[in-house]
Write a protein that holds these residues in place. Structure first.
Motif, PDB file in Angstrom:
ATOM      1  N   UNK A  87       0.842  -1.192   0.000  1.00 32.39           N
ATOM      2  CA  UNK A  87       0.000   0.000   0.000  1.00 32.39           C
ATOM      3  C   UNK A  87       0.880   1.247   0.000  1.00 32.39           C
ATOM      4  N   UNK A  88       0.612   2.217  -0.867  1.00 31.58           N
ATOM      5  CA  UNK A  88       1.464   3.405  -0.953  1.00 31.58           C
ATOM      6  C   UNK A  88       1.238   4.347   0.220  1.00 31.58           C
ATOM      7  N   UNK A  89       2.044   5.369   0.274  1.00 28.39           N
ATOM      8  CA  UNK A  89       1.870   6.405   1.291  1.00 28.39           C
ATOM      9  C   UNK A  89       0.573   7.168   1.027  1.00 28.39           C
ATOM     10  N   UNK A  90       0.051   7.785   2.063  1.00 24.95           N
ATOM     11  CA  UNK A  90      -1.178   8.541   1.916  1.00 24.95           C
ATOM     12  C   UNK A  90      -0.982   9.671   0.921  1.00 24.95           C
ATOM     13  N   UNK A  91      -1.976   9.855   0.060  1.00 21.40           N
ATOM     14  CA  UNK A  91      -1.916  10.901  -0.952  1.00 21.40           C
ATOM     15  C   UNK A  91      -1.458  10.414  -2.309  1.00 21.40           C
ATOM     16  N   UNK A  92      -1.032   9.150  -2.399  1.00 23.13           N
ATOM     17  CA  UNK A  92      -0.529   8.625  -3.662  1.00 23.13           C
ATOM     18  C   UNK A  92      -1.594   7.802  -4.380  1.00 23.13           C
ATOM     19  N   UNK A  93      -1.447   7.735  -5.719  1.00 21.90           N
ATOM     20  CA  UNK A  93      -2.312   6.931  -6.577  1.00 21.90           C
ATOM     21  C   UNK A  93      -1.460   5.834  -7.206  1.00 21.90           C
ATOM     22  N   UNK A  94      -2.010   4.649  -7.353  1.00 23.35           N
ATOM     23  CA  UNK A  94      -1.282   3.551  -7.987  1.00 23.35           C
ATOM     24  C   UNK A  94      -2.109   2.991  -9.134  1.00 23.35           C
ATOM     25  N   UNK A  95      -1.458   2.204  -9.968  1.00 23.60           N
ATOM     26  CA  UNK A  95      -2.177   1.566 -11.068  1.00 23.60           C
ATOM     27  C   UNK A  95      -1.550   0.213 -11.389  1.00 23.60           C
ATOM     28  N   UNK A  96      -2.341  -0.640 -12.027  1.00 27.53           N
ATOM     29  CA  UNK A  96      -1.901  -1.935 -12.542  1.00 27.53           C
ATOM     30  C   UNK A  96      -2.392  -2.057 -13.973  1.00 27.53           C
ATOM     31  N   UNK A  97      -1.556  -2.584 -14.867  1.00 23.40           N
ATOM     32  CA  UNK A  97      -1.923  -2.732 -16.272  1.00 23.40           C
ATOM     33  C   UNK A  97      -1.963  -4.212 -16.618  1.00 23.40           C
ATOM     34  N   UNK A  98      -3.039  -4.613 -17.291  1.00 21.44           N
ATOM     35  CA  UNK A  98      -3.176  -6.003 -17.735  1.00 21.44           C
ATOM     36  C   UNK A  98      -3.632  -6.001 -19.183  1.00 21.44           C
ATOM     37  N   UNK A  99      -2.941  -6.785 -20.015  1.00 22.60           N
ATOM     38  CA  UNK A  99      -3.279  -6.859 -21.437  1.00 22.60           C
ATOM     39  C   UNK A  99      -4.056  -8.135 -21.715  1.00 22.60           C
ATOM     40  N   UNK A 100      -5.183  -7.982 -22.408  1.00 17.79           N
ATOM     41  CA  UNK A 100      -5.973  -9.130 -22.848  1.00 17.79           C
ATOM     42  C   UNK A 100      -5.568  -9.504 -24.272  1.00 17.79           C
ATOM     43  N   UNK A 101      -5.670 -10.787 -24.616  1.00 13.95           N
ATOM     44  CA  UNK A 101      -5.255 -11.199 -25.970  1.00 13.95           C
ATOM     45  C   UNK A 101      -6.256 -10.868 -27.055  1.00 13.95           C
ATOM     46  N   UNK A 102      -7.445 -10.416 -26.677  1.00 13.53           N
ATOM     47  CA  UNK A 102      -8.465 -10.133 -27.678  1.00 13.53           C
ATOM     48  C   UNK A 102      -9.297  -8.942 -27.211  1.00 13.53           C
ATOM     49  N   UNK A 103     -10.164  -8.489 -28.081  1.00 12.81           N
ATOM     50  CA  UNK A 103     -10.978  -7.317 -27.803  1.00 12.81           C
ATOM     51  C   UNK A 103     -12.053  -7.631 -26.761  1.00 12.81           C
ATOM     52  N   UNK A 104     -12.324  -6.683 -25.877  1.00  8.54           N
ATOM     53  CA  UNK A 104     -13.377  -6.832 -24.880  1.00  8.54           C
ATOM     54  C   UNK A 104     -14.726  -6.585 -25.553  1.00  8.54           C
ATOM     55  N   UNK A 105     -15.638  -7.579 -25.424  1.00  7.75           N
ATOM     56  CA  UNK A 105     -16.956  -7.423 -26.024  1.00  7.75           C
ATOM     57  C   UNK A 105     -18.064  -7.417 -24.969  1.00  7.75           C
TER      58      UNK A 105
END
Length: 1489
Positions: free
Chosen positions: A716-734
């Motif tokens: 968990x980051x320090x207070x006031x910070x924003x985090x992100x996670x990136x995940x790639x799918x092999x096909x288009x989201x329908x």
């Protein structure tokens, strides 16, 4: 020691007093049999724990009889004959208390040998047990006494009664002290041996009412209070972890095993608090409380009088929930035929999962469920095999028995014996081909003896009355069966039903025939576990009512209670006999070590270990000719720890279950100064922890709780910070969707794969990689169920938001006709309708769509109708009609290939049928285009062949239809139409008036209150070629909607190009106006457009990529975001900017240039927007509703930008985690999901204090602010929402619903045009040229004095305005009927019967000595009425309007019945037992309606 089985003892009270007769007994055989006569059956018959002392309370004569030799001889207690109840001290077996109906009572300190009197200020409360004891043996004198105090009412008739609780520290030796008034139930926190905690020794919990100035009390004032000094100085409100404001409406407190449970009714709804949801809060330490979470299936919602806390283990809480409320059942179903669903909890009692469906329960809330005594994990239950027919057709139940060996995780049939008692092969046995053949047993809902139903402290020995076959037969058609291995195998030991009892730790078993109406003169007994039997003559004949022995079954002496046969009765002796049976002389030798075997409690394959260990006992050998002895010594349990397995672990804190794994809910909290350098690593949780109380051996097994080395980026980051996670799918989201009220989201890709994230996109996992899925369905009404549809018959489903997935076989592959594949039931989550392809392989000669239904969530299917286009349940959430009715759009001629059908040749009929389409099936309409359900309306489009036009048929009950009437120029003949919405007591419909080859638009029409008369609301409303309309209602504020109209209809017909302009209504379509533009843009500059035609124009529903990206949010009232332009007509999307309104669209401000996607989070405390015109690497977010914006970059240097297509939050918009779905421009065929986590922006939760609003983080807001009109829909309403500048998060903070300050006087905005009238240029309603107005409605309601001519106006149905303008009323005409009677007529009609009833009620009250209400615990402590004086809330509102004398008479009638039924109780001592507080076995609440 094992506690009393309240369920049995309470129900048995109904068995005894049905036969109150008397008799005498002839001389009995010495040494083995002796008989004592009594004039009446007992209301209580019990032994003190670990003693030979028995007590017999005669309720008719008020006499207590005492035996000190296990029932051989009896003597009257030396106290007056006025005993009303007798209560033993559960923790000190020397003390017994006899309570009378008055204020003088009696106590014995020596097990009934001598008695002392004591006085109380008031008589005992009308509850099964007015005394509550402290579990510390050294504090035996600490006792709470609940009394009822009555005072004359101020109006002279009757009395007002309230309960008070007193306390004593010396077992009533000194004068009682008042502890608390207006109590419902008080209990020591230390009141059971298993509820172990470190709370204060004298801590007391009380369900009581807050003091009020008026002296009245209601459910809203019912609280849970606590004190450590008997409420002398210390009196605290237990806030249950939800704040003092929200912890109102407490109904009950119970302590079950190691759990304290509080039942509470959610009173936060200001509209109707009594309709709030039932909630359970659980504590394992008497300090911290947490809400119990059940699967969100509509069939298992907690309701008053609908759930039972069943016998529970020390590591799990069991609750059975009523499957269908009485209002949902078929009219022919008896109220006794109730069915439930059993849920079991995790180790802290807060998370429940479904264990067994269709459980058998009766109308009193008792459930056929019992654990095998002394054997962990083994339990017996009964289910209903024909539940669908019971609920749908009212047929008798077919009861089927099931057994579990793993604490309810799995259930199996009870194995039937192969032969009967004579060795003859049973027609139905395990070797027979009948797959339904098994043993079925009578259980708790139909008890026939005292104590536990199946088992005793004799290790592993079970006896039951039942039958072998496909379901349980009637009791008098059953036989008696026995198991010596805790239910694994069974054998028949006697023909016919028998009462049975265990003695000498199971070495003696006694049977007494229990055939219907039969008098017996002997009993059978066995000393070799039922292999051989001997008989013992009684020398008299009796109809046996009970067979019992000391609680721990270690004695060789038994008592048989019954009614003497007529020939054995005499005039000078009682008709009730207690026969004492002594088998001590039947064996001469006491067993030695060689006479015992080691017996393992669970022998099922893979079931040996529960909670990390095996159990075994030393048990006497079957053929040993000796007695065990060791009286009052319980069998000693031994444990062998097993190697730890996966089942011994549960998810650690901050982790949740996803399939077979535990995944983090987000970044893991870590101690300060651990991850100073982001590149460091830390030792974090593996995601698992050993279940508390589990004793498995980690060294020999799996160590799933070992800490894991992790990157600091996962912390968990320090207070006031924003985090992100990136995940790639092999096909288009329908396709994607969140489970409602969950952090789990499903995503389907174009390649047919389905992915799941249980932590809001933090991690992802593919489900069933070997499958390809066509679609998935989330259950519309049961929010934790989902169904994954393959191209075959196989369907995967979950009932717990994706934690576990199972599969079933559908009756046919999914249909290829475009019809909905699955339809869901609004009140029974197990009910499904499946529409699939049949006969579509090969030549397709008879290819058709066929509908089938299931009442057990797809485990079995029944065909309903073939050649259908659509089949659905008629019932809907607001359309409350027969729950088994089905509607089908079905082709008339059922032959040939359905793909080739033409509606002109083979019309589509609407067919309805009840009882799951099996009864009363009839054609409702011969030709239909379709049907739809909206709110409380069922709407059918009927095709009239003669006129070649459409009629709209509207129904409120699914049976009776009324034809929708339209203005003559706007009939939906050959026009397309779209039903838009219905939530304000009217139907909105878009009728297309311009279509291809011209541009599409139409008129919005609005119905009257019953959906039959439609009038024009506004013309030229934009739609697209797919029938979707630029119409959207604001979420959370009814009656506000935004549309786009075609501003150039004449030019558009010529050019084909539509210029759109936006309109908004704040009176449910009564009038529309342009959106007021802001004065300056987001840069502070004036707009170029300055003419009077300039307004805010917005892009609507027809242009959205994601239809769920609504203008408004359900979590924050008044907040709206749009993309649009300040102009005379709407500019292209790429030339538009982003705007926000905080006051429901009355005023607007531009918050950012360019078009952006947006999403609300944390109930509006955070808003995230992303560029919607080109790929981007960043988002903007605001925590002050658009006043200031911050930027967060999620793509680092050199990383690709993302074309964002949608921003997703949980459906309620309450999370601070968002998911961006989009794609990289380099790979359009794939997709990317980016989780943005703003949960560390601030860690201060907003404070809401409705009592002190100047010191919290919320404001009261009204849509009338900043406007001249103070009212909306005829009322001024205030809403709570976070202050715009407050730097805090809302999270799970309980919200206060809107508050109606007052209804306003009617003004012009509260009216709309009547049928066949339209607005002219002056804003007046005028009759359409050539049209006729509706005829006058001359009907009168009961209290109407006049009826009025119709005018050009009608009042908006949703408005609640009063007085003021009355432009909807023309000339007045006096109503005929009741208004013609004079004053004295009504005085005579109303007052005289009421006065007589008052006198009758008062007389019955005085004669009986009490009045009472009824929120009850049927088997033990009564939950006192939560409204001793008056009620103004919820389900009790009806009661509040009923004269009190009626309540008194009703209560007295019930009490007369219940007080006439004896309650024989018996407890057994035990080992590794499942203690259930006597007052908490059944938590069942009843409304007084």
């Amino acid at each position: 020691m094992e506690p009393r089985h309240r369920t049995v003892s309470y129900v048995l009270s109904f068995l005894f007093l049905s036969t109150l007769f008397s008799g005498f007994l002839k001389s009995a055989r010495a040494q083995q049999v002796s008989v004592t006569n009594f004039p009446n059956f007992p209301s209580r018959y019990f032994f003190l724990e670990d003693t030979t002392d028995a007590f017999y309370l005669d309720p008719v004569e008020g006499v207590v009889h005492v035996s000190h030799d296990e029932g051989k001889s009896w003597a009257k207690a030396d106290i007056p004959s006025e005993a009303s109840m007798i209560i033993e001290h559960p923790f000190d077996n020397h003390y017994v208390f006899v309570l009378t109906k008055g204020t003088t009572h009696y106590r014995s300190q020596d097990r009934g040998t001598t008695w002392q009197s004591f006085s109380t200020p008031s008589s005992p409360a009308f509850v099964p047990n007015p005394l509550s004891f402290h579990s510390d043996p050294a504090s035996y004198g600490l006792i709470l006494y609940q009394a009822t105090k009555c005072e004359k009412s101020s109006w002279g008739w009757g009395s007002i009664c309230r309960d008070e609780t007193y306390y004593t520290k010396d077992a009533f030796s000194s004068e009682l002290k008042l502890m608390l008034k207006d109590t419902n139930r008080c209990q020591f926190a230390h009141s059971t041996k298993d509820f172990k905690h470190s709370a204060h020794h004298d801590l007391v919990f009380c369900v009581a009412f807050e003091e009020s100035a008026s002296g009245s009390a209601s459910l809203a004032s019912s609280r849970l209070f606590s004190s450590t000094d008997f409420f002398d100085q210390d009196k605290s409100v237990v806030d249950l972890g939800i704040g003092a404001k929200n912890s109102r409406g407490v109904l009950a407190l119970a302590i079950v095993s190691k759990f304290a449970v509080v039942a509470l009714k959610d009173m936060s709804s200001s509209k109707n608090p009594g309709d709030g949801e039932m909630q359970l809060y659980v504590s394992t330490d008497a300090k911290f409380w947490a809400r119990a979470h059940f699967p969100h299936q509509s069939s298992a919602q907690l309701r008053e009088n609908s759930y039972t806390i069943v016998e529970s283990s020390t590591h799990s809480l069991g609750i059975d929930v009523l499957l269908m409320p009485p209002t949902s059942r078929h009219p022919s179903i008896p109220i006794l035929d109730t069915i439930g669903t059993l849920f079991v909890s995790n180790s802290n009692g807060t998370e429940f999962v479904e264990s067994l469906s269709n459980t058998n329960r009766n109308d009193m809330g008792f459930v056929d469920y019992e654990n095998v005594f002394g054997v962990e994990g083994v339990g017996l239950a009964n289910v209903i095999g024909n539940g669908q027919d019971v609920l749908g057709r009212g047929v008798p139940k077919e009861v089927i028995s099931r057994i579990t060996f793993d604490d309810g995780r799995t259930w199996s049939k009870v194995e039937a014996p192969r032969t009967d008692v004579d060795g003859n092969t049973l027609a139905c046995s395990p070797s027979s081909p009948n797959l339904d053949c098994s043993l079925h047993l009578h259980s708790i809902t139909s008890p026939h003896n005292l104590g536990r139903i199946f088992s005793s402290p004799a290790p592993g020995i079970l006896i039951a009355v039942g039958s072998v076959g496909s379901y349980l037969r009637r009791y008098d058609e059953c036989d008696t069966f026995m198991s010596t291995d805790a239910g694994v195998t069974w054998r028949m030991i006697a023909k016919g039903p028998n009462k049975y009892e265990f003695g000498d730790s199971g070495s003696v078993i006694v049977l007494a025939s229990d055939a219907d109406g039969q008098n017996i003169g002997e009993v059978k007994w066995s000393t070799d576990f039922g292999r051989t039997w001997k008989t013992q003559s009684l020398d008299v004949h009796m109809r046996v009512k009970a067979l019992t022995t000391v609680p721990d079954s270690t004695s060789q002496k038994f008592t048989l209670i019954g009614q003497l046969a007529r020939e054995d009765q005499s005039s000078n002796a009682g008709k009730v006999a207690v026969a004492f049976l002594d088998f001590a002389n039947t064996r001469s030798r006491q067993c030695g070590d060689r006479d015992f075997d080691k017996w393992y409690a669970r022998t099922g394959q893979g079931k040996e270990c529960v909670m990390g260990h095996k159990q075994w006992y030393m048990r006497r050998k079957e053929d040993a000719d000796c007695y065990v002895g060791n009286k009052f010594q319980d069998p000693v349990e031994h444990e062998e720890n097993c190697p730890c397995t996966d089942e011994d672990y549960e998810c650690d804190y901050n982790f949740i279950r996803s399939g077979s794994s535990c995944v983090p809910t987000g970044p893991e909290p870590i101690p300060a100064n651990v991850c100073i350098d982001p590149k460091d690593k830390y030792m974090g949780s593996s995601g698992y922890r050993l279940i508390p109380g589990n004793s498995c051996d980690r060294n020999r097994g799996v160590k799933k709780d070992e800490p894991v080395r992790k990157d600091c980026s996962q912390a968990q980051p320090e207070e006031g910070e924003v985090t992100h996670q990136i995940f790639e799918f092999p096909s288009e989201v329908v396709q994607y969707a969140y489970f409602k009220e969950s952090t789990t989201i499903l995503v389907r890709l174009n390649d047919g794969s389905i992915w799941q994230s249980s932590n809001e996109g933090y991690t992802w996992a593919r489900q069933f990689p070997e499958e390809r899925f066509l679609a998935f369905y989330l259950h519309t009404f049961s929010h934790d169920r989902a169904y994954l549809i393959t191209g075959s018959r196989k369907v995967y489903y979950t009932i717990d938001t994706g934690r576990n997935w199972r599969s079933f076989e559908a009756p046919a592959p999914p249909n290829s006709f475009g019809a909905g594949i699955l339809h869901f039931h609004p009140t029974s989550s197990e009910y499904l309708i499946w529409t699939g392809d049949v006969g579509c392989e090969g030549g397709h000669q008879n290819c058709r769509a066929e509908a089938s239904y299931s009442t057990n969530n797809g485990q079995s299917w029944t065909r309903m109708e073939s050649y259908v286009r659509n089949c659905a349940w008629a019932r809907d959430a607001e359309l409350k009609i027969d729950s088994t009715q089905v509607l089908c759009e079905s082709y008339r001629d059922k032959k040939g290939n359905q793909r080739t059908f033409q509606v002109n040749d083979n019309p589509l009929q609407l067919v309805g049928g009840s009882s799951f389409f099996s009864k009363n099936k009839r054609v409702l309409f011969e030709r239909v285009v379709g049907f739809a359900k909206f709110s409380e309306f069922l709407i059918v489009a009927e095709y009239q062949e003669q006129r070649q036009s459409l009629d709209l048929q509207v129904s409120l009950d699914g049976r009776n239809f009324a034809t929708g009437v339209f203005p003559s120029s706007l009939r939906p003949e050959n026009h397309a139409y779209t039903i838009l919405e219905s939530s304000t007591k009217a139907v909105f419909m878009h009728l297309t008036t311009s279509e291809f080859p011209n541009p599409y638009w139409g008129v919005i029409m609005k119905s009257n209150g019953n959906g039959t008369y439609f009038g024009v609301s506004i013309d030229y409303v934009n739609r697209n070629d797919r029938g979707f309309v630029d119409f959207e209602k604001m979420i959370g504020l009814d009656g506000i909607a935004v549309i786009n109209v075609v501003a150039n209809p004449d030019a558009a017909r010529m050019s084909g190009r539509k210029d759109l302009a936006s309109r908004i209504t704040h009176n449910d379509g009564g009038s529309w106006k342009p959106l007021t533009p802001p004065s300056v843009d987001s840069n502070g500059q004036s707009y170029d457009c300055t003419s009077t035609s300039c307004s805010l124009q917005i892009h609507g529903y027809t242009e959205r990529y994601d239809s769920r990206a609504t203008y408004s949010s359900p979590s924050v009232p008044g907040l709206m975001m749009v993309v649009g332009s300040v102009s005379e007509t709407l500019k292209p999307y790429t030339e538009s900017d982003t705007f926000l309104s905080r006051d429901a669209g009355f005023t607007w401000e531009e918050v950012h240039k360019d078009a952006h996607l947006w999403e609300f989070g944390d109930s509006g405390s955070i808003i995230v927007i992303a560029n919607d015109e080109e790929p981007t690497d960043r988002v903007l977010y605001t925590i002050d509703e658009g006043r200031t914006w911050r930027e967060y970059v999620f793509a680092g240097p050199g990383q690709d930008k993302v074309r964002v297509k949608s921003i997703v939050d949980v459906p309620e918009d309450t999370s601070r985690r968002f998911i961006l779905f989009g794609y990289y421009p380099r790979s359009v065929a794939s997709a990317v999901a980016i989780q943005l986590d703003f949960s560390s922006l601030t860690r201060r939760q907003c404070v809401l204090d409705a009592e002190n609003p100047n010191n919290d983080d919320f404001e009261l807001w009204s849509p009338s602010e900043e406007r001249t009109e103070q009212c909306l829909f005829g009322r001024q309403t205030l809403y709570h929402r976070r202050v715009r500048t407050a730097n805090c998060y809302i999270g799970t903070q309980k919200k206060i619903e809107e508050k109606v300050v007052h209804n306003c006087q009617c003004t012009r905005v509260d009216f709309e045009c009547e049928f066949n009238h339209v607005l002219n240029d002056n804003g007046d309603c005028v009759l359409v040229s050539g049209a006729q107005p509706l005829p006058n409605d001359e009907t009168c309601s009961y209290d109407d004095e006049f009826w009025y001519d119709r005018t050009a106006y009608r009042k908006i149905p949703y408005s609640s305005c009063e007085g003021g303008l009355k432009i909807h009323q023309g000339n007045s005409h006096r109503c005929p009927g009741v208004r013609g009677h004079g004053f004295f007529f009504w005085v005579f009609v109303l007052f005289v019967p009421t006065a007589i009833a008052l006198l009758v009620g008062y007389w019955v009250y005085k004669k009986s000595g009490f009045m009472r209400g009824a929120i009850r615990l049927p088997g033990g402590s009564d939950i006192r009425p939560a409204y001793p004086y008056q009620s103004d809330s919820g389900a009790l509102a009806t009661l509040a309007s009923v004269p009190w004398f009626l309540v008194g008479v009703a209560g007295i009638a019930w009490e007369r019945i219940s007080s006439s039924m004896p309650s024989l109780r018996r407890s057994r001592g035990g080992y590794r037992n499942v203690p259930v507080d006597e007052d908490a076995q059944v938590l069942r609440f009843e409304d007084e309606e």
